[in-house]
Design a protein around this motif. Structure first.
Motif, mmCIF file in Angstrom:
data_model
loop_
_atom_site.group_PDB
_atom_site.id
_atom_site.type_symbol
_atom_site.label_atom_id
_atom_site.label_comp_id
_atom_site.label_asym_id
_atom_site.label_seq_id
_atom_site.Cartn_x
_atom_site.Cartn_y
_atom_site.Cartn_z
ATOM 1 N N ASN A 266 -44.414 31.638 81.960
ATOM 2 C CA ASN A 266 -45.466 31.216 81.058
ATOM 3 C C ASN A 266 -45.131 31.230 79.264
ATOM 4 O O ASN A 266 -44.149 31.782 79.375
ATOM 5 C CB ASN A 266 -46.569 32.045 81.617
ATOM 6 C CG ASN A 266 -46.931 32.125 82.871
ATOM 7 O OD1 ASN A 266 -46.739 31.126 83.441
ATOM 8 N ND2 ASN A 266 -47.488 33.387 83.551
ATOM 9 N N LEU A 280 -49.513 27.963 81.404
ATOM 10 C CA LEU A 280 -48.946 28.536 82.854
ATOM 11 C C LEU A 280 -48.753 27.065 83.738
ATOM 12 O O LEU A 280 -49.623 26.510 84.144
ATOM 13 C CB LEU A 280 -50.204 29.398 83.314
ATOM 14 C CG LEU A 280 -50.640 30.597 82.642
ATOM 15 C CD1 LEU A 280 -51.688 30.293 81.875
ATOM 16 C CD2 LEU A 280 -50.984 31.659 83.610
ATOM 17 N N THR A 283 -50.034 26.301 87.880
ATOM 18 C CA THR A 283 -50.940 27.428 88.076
ATOM 19 C C THR A 283 -52.247 26.877 88.518
ATOM 20 O O THR A 283 -52.848 26.067 87.233
ATOM 21 C CB THR A 283 -50.920 28.444 87.029
ATOM 22 O OG1 THR A 283 -49.535 28.843 87.040
ATOM 23 C CG2 THR A 283 -51.554 29.706 87.366
ATOM 24 N N ALA A 288 -55.121 31.288 87.431
ATOM 25 C CA ALA A 288 -55.144 31.779 85.818
ATOM 26 C C ALA A 288 -56.156 32.686 85.666
ATOM 27 O O ALA A 288 -56.032 33.657 84.636
ATOM 28 C CB ALA A 288 -55.413 30.483 85.189
#
Length: 589
Positions: A266, A280, A283, A288
């Motif tokens: 990340n 991210l 994701t 998240a």
């Protein structure tokens, strides 16, 4: 990878490729020399001609193919297969050089220096470790030839090749150190360009570059890319209290907490001021949200010096989340939607996590006409612009939507009527896009001319949404929400039941929030005073039946909780006008 690094790698790759091509040409020359010396083939014979052609042409074709491969598809293939191509290439060159050396005299060959080509190129391309490995392999090959083909006592060839082996290793080792030092130097320069000097996380420019790359990769791989915006609550208050140096310490500590609580893949960046952003890759939104909630709790539980004097007694942060491609079509849309979600989190009492949502997104899902979808997207952008121009309008719209939902249930509206009322509540002030910011945020009482301009926003709003066929039912709410029951309103002086019913409903809700909120040009009333004002104006400004229904709902248990929440927030900073959460009342936008 930065443009500078890409350029450097490209230049090194071209240099290495030229050296490798040159080594292949040397191999061709060596093979030809070997064939035409010592009377192996007569230079002027027909056999010589065909032999030359059978040797030179394949070598030329191979070199041409390798040249095309090196300067065209190789870089693309390397991006996909990593070190595999480089390893195969290195092994192939070692085999070619070994065969040539073996054919041209083996232990007696004077061409053992050919290994230097692949040792140098491998070290430059892949670093000291691989360069030393190749030098050891090359040394073992030439020493093995000596020992196997000339058994017995140590011979002069072995002694000379032992020195050559040392040259191989000493070539790879210092060159590898130089490549390592150069790479570290470039990394330091990149860090100076890409890293925020105060917090140690990536800076604003790097964030935008990486977000574009991750979005492009997400498109190709059909994978989501989530983004989290983080804003430190009441940071200005902390700076005013302790000074900017202490504030900088909080920023550094906050960056450390964030970095330590997210995955390595990340990307954490300082977006600006007291805002941080996290990219991210691959994701989903629910993951998240979980990451953001864990991070929010971690920040809340971490002690920061002086936090006891903050308005809520702690240093906390608000979080906004959005995800590509579900809620954003590109990188800029992702930033804007995450920022809208952050704004919502700040609006609802701070220290919370909010995912991006928009009523207009729900509308778009029910639209089949591509043109209408584009128009709704434009309207969505306009609303964001209004929110940026006038923070009061943002809070006002949020509260009017909440009140409208409560009143819609009290009035037992149909699902279609309820949806129309909510859409109208959300867009009723969209015409303010054409009103100057100076007028919207003016703290003094407006002049007659300024009031005249402000009164145009219902008609302006109608013109904006008129092209969208799916929003035709919302037009009366936008156009008539400032009409009065006694006919003294604007812009058309409609009276009584000539005013569409849902517009009359919206008028009550809109006016109640306007009179009970801090506005640039008007001091707010208490909620009790607001109720009294509704009763006072019932039958004149407002439809009496709707007034009674609204008073009933806001004086109910749920309404009292709602009012209490909003009233508690209204005394706080302007970006914390309301603390009502949708989850508490099962109200979802």
């Amino acid at each position: 990878m930065s443009k500078v690094e890409k350029s450097k790698r490209k230049q090194l790759s071209e240099i290495v490729s030229v050296v490798k091509l040159s080594s292949l040409l040397f191999v061709g020359i060596i093979v030809c020399k070997y064939i035409f010396t010592d009377g192996r083939i007569a230079p002027n014979s027909a056999v010589a001609y065909y032999t030359i052609m059978s040797i030179i042409l394949p070598i030329f074709v191979l070199v041409l193919i390798y040249f095309m491969w090196t300067f065209s598809s190789k870089s693309k293939m390397k991006n996909k297969y990593g070190n595999l191509i480089s390893n195969i290439e290195t092994v192939a060159f070692i085999i070619i050089f070994t065969v040539v050396i073996f054919v041209c005299g083996a232990y007696e060959s004077e061409y053992k220096f050919l290994y230097l080509f692949i040792i140098i190129t491998t070290t430059i391309e892949s670093g000291m470790k691989k360069g030393v490995i190749v030098s050891f392999i090359s040394s073992i090959i030439i020493l093995a030839m000596d020992l196997i083909m000339v058994p017995g006592d140590i011979n002069v060839y072995f002694e000379n090749d032992l020195i050559l082996a040392g040259i191989f290793v000493l070539t790879a080792w210092p060159l590898g150190f130089y490549v390592k030092i150069e790479s570290e130097h470039i990394k330091q320069l990149e860090d100076q360009v890409n890293i925020d000097g105060l917090t140690g996380v990536y800076n604003h420019r790097y964030f935008h570059d990486e977000l574009r790359k991750k979005i492009m990769q997400g498109k190709m791989d059909h994978k989501p890319v989530s983004m989290i915006f983080i804003d430190i609550d009441y940071f200005k208050h902390y700076n005013d209290l302790y000074g900017h140096q202490k504030g900088d310490t909080i920023l550094r500590e906050m960056a450390t907490v964030i970095k330590e609580n997210v995955d390595l893949d990340n990307i954490v960046a300082r977006y600006g001021g007291e805002e941080f952003a996290i990219i991210l890759p691959n994701t989903r939104e629910d993951i998240a949200m979980r990451i953001a909630e864990n991070l929010r709790a971690k920040i809340e539980s971490t002690y920061f010096e002086g936090e006891e004097n903050q308005p809520n007694g702690k240093i906390t942060a608000s979080f906004g989340i959005s995800v590509f491609p579900d809620k954003a079509k590109d990188d800029m849309d992702l930033i804007k939607s995450a920022d809208d979600a952050l704004y919502r989190a700040k609006f609802f009492n701070k220290n919370r996590v909010e995912a991006y949502t928009s009523i207009l997104d729900d509308i778009k899902q029910n639209i089949s006409d591509e043109k209408d979808i584009e128009l709704v997207a434009s309207i969505k952008t306009l609303i964001s612009v209004i929110n940026a121009k006038d923070r009061y309008t943002y809070g006002h719209v949020e509260r009017v939507v909440i009140y409208s939902r409560l009143l819609a249930d009290q009035l037992k509206l149909s699902e279609k009527e309820k949806a129309t009322l909510i859409y109208g509540a959300y867009m009723h002030d969209i015409g303010k896009i054409n009103i100057a910011k100076d007028i919207l945020v003016k703290k003094m009482k407006l002049t007659n001319d300024e009031w005249g301009e402000l009164k145009q926003h219902p008609n302006n709003g109608v013109e904006i949404i008129k092209p969208v066929e799916s929003l035709k039912d919302v037009i009366p709410l936008i156009q008539f929400h400032h009409e009065r029951f006694d006919g003294k309103g604007y812009p058309h002086n409609l009276k009584g039941e000539d005013i569409p019913y849902l517009a009359r409903v919206l008028t009550v809700v809109d006016s109640f929030d306007a009179m009970t909120s801090n506005r640039p040009y008007n001091k707010r009333k208490t909620y009790e005073e607001g109720v009294e004002e509704l009763r006072k104006c019932s039958g004149a400004q407002f439809d009496p039946d709707i007034v009674e229904a609204f008073i009933k709902v806001i004086t109910s248990k749920t309404g009292q909780i709602c009012i209490g929440k909003i009233e508690a927030g209204s005394e706080a900073a302007v970006d914390s006008i309301s603390t009502l959460t949708y989850d508490e009342y099962n109200l979802k936008l």
